[in-house]
Design an enzyme around this catalytic site. Structure first.
Site, PDB file in Angstrom:
ATOM      1  N   ASP A  40       2.428   8.645   1.213  1.00 55.38           N
ATOM      2  CA  ASP A  40       3.872   8.796   1.074  1.00 55.38           C
ATOM      3  C   ASP A  40       4.587   8.141   2.254  1.00 55.38           C
ATOM      4  O   ASP A  40       5.561   7.397   2.078  1.00 55.38           O
ATOM      5  CB  ASP A  40       4.217  10.293   0.993  1.00 55.38           C
ATOM      6  CG  ASP A  40       5.708  10.540   0.917  1.00 55.38           C
ATOM      7  OD1 ASP A  40       6.353  10.055  -0.026  1.00 55.38           O
ATOM      8  OD2 ASP A  40       6.241  11.218   1.826  1.00 55.38           O
ATOM      9  N   GLU A 112      -0.004   7.598  -4.460  1.00 59.83           N
ATOM     10  CA  GLU A 112       0.251   7.694  -3.019  1.00 59.83           C
ATOM     11  C   GLU A 112      -1.056   7.832  -2.246  1.00 59.83           C
ATOM     12  O   GLU A 112      -1.216   7.233  -1.169  1.00 59.83           O
ATOM     13  CB  GLU A 112       1.161   8.888  -2.726  1.00 59.83           C
ATOM     14  CG  GLU A 112       2.595   8.694  -3.171  1.00 59.83           C
ATOM     15  CD  GLU A 112       3.441   9.941  -2.977  1.00 59.83           C
ATOM     16  OE1 GLU A 112       4.653   9.789  -2.764  1.00 59.83           O
ATOM     17  OE2 GLU A 112       2.886  11.062  -3.043  1.00 59.83           O
TER      18      GLU A 112
END
Length: 224
Positions: A40, A112
């Site tokens: 992220d 992610e």
């Protein structure tokens, strides 16, 4: 994904959902969540850097909005589907039987995690190269969506600033069956039609009408 891992175990971890360890040993703290956390942050950095380089004239606020659109759950899930990530996930039996491979939340988190694994294995250059190949082609389309979403507020800013009045949106037509209606919407100012929009939702039709009105204002630099 276009990247060859030196440490293949990182990719295995990135593809492992926590439901696996929960079913086998009752733990919920393993799986790909740590790599998801790292990925992220990596996406924020690498996508932000690519946007900064590509759109030199774009303001900070617009760059922030565009990056948010590119790295939100829905878009990341779409990106995951493009590389068929769901078929490679390691899921617990319960999650697998409930269409876990198609859930946007699981797909986006796994995406992610893969990005985090690439960074961990190959460094910034490898992650930036991944973003360049997979994300940059989406930039212009997402930018257009952002401008469309901002069109109504931008048009109102223009009319309020010059005339202290807001435009009015009118549904001109609603055609087709209930589940496939097409809306035609006009945007009016001081009784005059400025532009029309047509879409499968009233909101998007209004945005299209506002965007078209803004184009006309930019060309003429006047309002009625």
């Amino acid at each position: 994904v276009g990247y060859t891992f030196r440490e293949r175990g990182l990719l295995q971890v990135a593809l492992m959902h926590r439901s696996v360890s929960f079913e086998y040993d009752g733990r919920q703290d393993s799986g790909n969540e740590r790599l998801e956390f790292w990925g992220d942050a990596v996406l924020d950095l690498t996508v932000g850097h690519a946007l900064f380089e590509r759109y030199a004239a774009m303001r900070e606020g617009q760059l922030t909005k565009l990056r948010a659109m590119l790295v939100n759950e829905g878009h990341l899930a779409e990106m995951a589907e493009k590389i068929s990530l769901g078929r490679y996930l390691c899921l617990g039996r319960g999650e697998d039987s409930s269409n876990g491979r198609g859930k946007p939340s699981i797909l986006s988190c796994a995406y992610e995690a893969v990005v985090g694994a690439i960074f961990h294995d190959g460094g910034y250059g490898a992650a930036a190269d991944f973003v360049s190949r997979h994300f940059v082609t989406c930039f212009d389309a997402q930018k257009d969506k952002m401008h469309l979403a901002e069109a109504k507020s931008s048009l109102q800013d223009v009319t309020q600033e010059k005339y202290n009045e807001a435009p009015v949106y009118v549904i001109e037509k609603a055609e087709g069956p209930d589940h496939q209606k097409i809306f035609t919407v006009s945007v009016r100012f001081r009784g005059e039609v400025l532009a029309y929009g047509k879409a499968t939702s009233k909101k998007v039709a209004e945005q299209q009408a506002a965007a078209e009105a803004l184009v006309k204002f930019a060309e003429l630099d006047v309002l009625p």
